[in-house]
Each structure stands twice: as C-alpha cells, then as structure tokens.
Design an enzyme around this catalytic site. Structure first.
Site, mmCIF file in Angstrom:
data_model
loop_
_atom_site.group_PDB
_atom_site.id
_atom_site.type_symbol
_atom_site.label_atom_id
_atom_site.label_comp_id
_atom_site.label_asym_id
_atom_site.label_seq_id
_atom_site.Cartn_x
_atom_site.Cartn_y
_atom_site.Cartn_z
ATOM 1 N N HIS A 18 64.695 60.197 3.465
ATOM 2 C CA HIS A 18 64.064 60.356 1.957
ATOM 3 C C HIS A 18 65.608 60.869 1.025
ATOM 4 C CE1 HIS A 18 62.917 64.117 0.588
ATOM 5 N NE2 HIS A 18 62.612 64.602 2.453
ATOM 6 N N CYS A 33 62.938 74.177 -2.972
ATOM 7 C CA CYS A 33 61.934 74.288 -1.792
ATOM 8 C C CYS A 33 61.280 74.798 -1.257
ATOM 9 C CB CYS A 33 63.786 74.364 -0.834
ATOM 10 S SG CYS A 33 63.984 75.571 -1.307
#
Length: 392
Positions: free
Chosen positions: A203, A327
């Site tokens: 992705h 993240c």
C-alpha cells in the site's frame, strides 16, 4: 491530482499511497481469474498459480532478486517481523546479538524488544541531526556474536536515505546478514544492494493493503519463527491472497515507471516546501537531510503549536498530513526518531506527496499554513494568559 478519487490536498503518501490504476485493473481481472487454491493441480488452480508466479517474477525484477527469493506476506509489518525473527532464529548458534539503527520503524524495534525479552541482546546505533547513520559507527557495533543487523533504506518520518551499501560491505566483511526495511523507498528510489533480507509493503506504492513482500537472498540462512506451513516456500503461513498480490505487483511496476519520470518534479516541490515554510512561518525547523532524501517527503516542526491541533486545523482547511510520529501517533508518545535526531519532538508536520501531485495544490498548502499556525499560536497564548489571570 494523484487520481480521480484523491483530493488535491492529500499529502500523506508515506502512510499510504492512493490506489494506482494499474492495481485496480489487475485486481478486478484477478478476482475472476485467480480465486482457486494455487497449491492444487486442477485447471483453475494452475491458472491461479500462473498469476501468482507472474506477480512474484515482476516484484523480483524490481528488487533485483530471483523469483524464488520473494515471498508474499499479509502485511509489511509481518514481512519485517518474519525477516528479523527468522534471521535471528537461523543464527542462534552464532550468537544472540542484534544491531539496528535507533530510527528503525516501530515494527523492527518491537521485534528487537521481543528478542531481548527472549534473552537476546540489542545494540541501537545512533544517528546525526539529519537522521543518518554513520556507517563506520554501525560497523563498529558488529561483534563476533552478532546474529543480525538491521538498517532501513530510508527513514519513514523524515525521509533521510541511509548508507545501506556501505553498511552492507561492513556486514559482509563481518559475516553478518543485513536486513533492509525498504517500505518507504520501494518504487520511489533505487533498491540498494547488499541486503540479505528485505521487506516492503504494497500500500506504500499504490497496491492494496494486506500485501507485504519478504525477500531472502539465496544462500542466506533463515528459519521461520512460526509453526511450519507449506505456503510461500515455507516462509509465510496461510492461503495466499492472489488477486491482491497480482494487484500489488502490477502497481509496483507501474509506480516505479511513473516515479522514474516524476520524481524530479516531486522532489522540486519538496524543495519548495523546505525553502518557503521557514520564510513564511516564524520559529520553524525543517527536519531531515536536505539532499540525501526521498523525493516526496519533508517534515518540519513549529514551535509553540501542538502537533495534533495543527493537523486538525489543516484537515479543516482540506489538507491531509500527518505528524512525524505517525507510526506511533495513537500512543501520544514523542517520536523515537525525532528524539534520536535531537530535534524538536512536538509540533511536527510530515508532508508526503503522492504520485502526480499538482504544484497548485502544494501552493495552496503553502499559502494556508502561515495563517493556520498563527491562529493556533494566538489561541495558545490567549489560553495561557487567561489561565494566569484566573489564578489567585
């Protein structure tokens, strides 16, 4: 714009790239043609197997690898975990020492933490203020009992390219395999040489989510840390999602071709952001290496502004960006990457431009940013002054 369904203010390609048209076409074709079990021996299964093998060959071609060195996982994170833990498992007789940079993605560091809890030892190599590892310092951390070394190809928060090939030479001389997390650079930059294990995530290059890539060089020892399974050369358990894998491979080939032509233009837009933001917004620090960097990513920090508030305000204005600590954003912890670099850890904005981004969209962003930051700073100061007046 990156695509007909992508808003012009989408600047979070480092989190996920908008779907590439090649991925959509390959997925729709494979949904009808590649639904059967590729491990079986009847006609429909052989057709599915052919598509899977073709996808593997296409990805291997981009990586500069052999097809039998490439396996598909259920995510980039799973690919990282299998690479790190499988590499360590295969070299237990050599030692339990792991070397990694301090700015690796959390998936690498979490695997390292698991290794430590299991009795292993981990050495984290620091970076300079640009976020770059010193190759000599990394080499000095290698020991006779080092089982594995880990170095990302490029940093996911600030875009700095790492000296992978220099470190790979040192690892080769020491007889230590090197794992390279290439999630942020695959399709956008040349794949560095010298790796023993490599991981990527579909992705990130416009493929579907739920497909990762794990590559293991021929002749490199690797042992699965999971229960035995026959799939993907015994490296990855579970039934392969062949339609998604076919789409991921098509997207990678197409995306790399796009970026080969478009990367200089995108990189120039990032240079424009790096230049104009400090000129129009007071008390800003632009972070990361200005030259040795990914073409599409830039991070800057605004003093006296909460990062989350700034992201929300920019979203209200039509711009999708993220923070440097994306993240681990939901943990509200300061970014370990920015801490390791010794730069400002709050008020960060990560801008990562997707394929085909328009220069007019970057211009709108640069025009809107100064007022957005000023408004939030005024609000912060008003709150602070009101708070002081309310005290006895």
């Amino acid at each position: 714009m990156a695509g007909s369904s992508t808003p012009g203010g989408y600047f979070d390609a480092a989190s996920t790239e908008p779907p590439h048209p090649a991925a959509r076409a390959a997925l729709l074709e494979a949904l009808d043609a590649a639904w059967a079990d590729p491990a079986r021996l009847y006609g429909a299964a052989r057709g599915t197997r052919m598509l899977l093998d073709r996808a593997r060959a296409r990805v291997a071609g981009v990586l500069g690898a052999r097809a039998d060195e490439v396996s598909f996982t259920s995510s980039g994170t799973q690919a990282v975990h299998l690479a790190v833990l499988g590499g360590l498992q295969a070299r237990r007789r050599t030692g339990r020492h792991l070397v990694a940079s301090a700015v690796e993605h959390s998936s690498v560091l979490h695997a390292a933490e698991l290794h430590e809890r299991d009795g292993g030892e981990v050495t984290l190599v620091g970076v300079d203020r640009a976020g770059r590892v010193d190759a000599a310092e990394f080499a000095a951390a290698l020991r006779p009992d080092t089982a594995l070394a880990c170095l990302q190809s490029a940093n996911h928060e600030v875009g700095t390219l790492q000296p992978v090939e220099e470190v790979a030479q040192a690892c080769r001389a020491a007889g230590v395999p090197l794992f390279v997390d290439a999630a942020q650079s695959l399709g956008r930059a040349e794949v560095p040489g010298g790796w023993s294990y490599l991981a990527g995530s579909a992705h990130k290059w416009g493929g579907p989510a739920g497909v990762g890539v794990l590559a293991v060089r021929k002749g490199t020892r690797w042992r699965s840390p999971l229960p035995a399974d026959e799939r993907e050369a015994r490296r990855v358990p579970g039934f392969e999602n062949v339609p998604a894998i076919a789409a991921a491979a098509a997207a990678l080939v197409a995306y790399r071709a796009d970026m080969a032509a478009d990367a200089p233009r995108v990189s120039a837009l990032v240079d424009r952001i790096r230049t104009e933001v400090p000129q129009t917004v007071p008390d800003v620090e632009v972070i990361g290496d200005p030259v040795r960097r990914l073409p599409h990513l830039v991070t800057f920090s605004c003093l006296y502004v909460e990062g989350e508030a700034l992201l929300t305000e920019l979203d209200r204005l039509g711009f999708a960006v993220s923070s440097g600590s994306s993240c681990t954003a939901d943990t509200l912890r300061p970014s370990h990457v920015l801490e390791a670099m010794g730069v400002i850890t709050h008020g960060n904005v990560r801008v990562s431009l997707p394929r085909g981004v328009g220069s007019e969209d970057v211009g709108r962003f640069l025009a809107a940013l100064p007022d957005a930051v000023a408004r939030l700073r005024r609000t912060t100061m008003n709150t602070f002054e009101t708070g002081r007046r309310s005290r006895p």
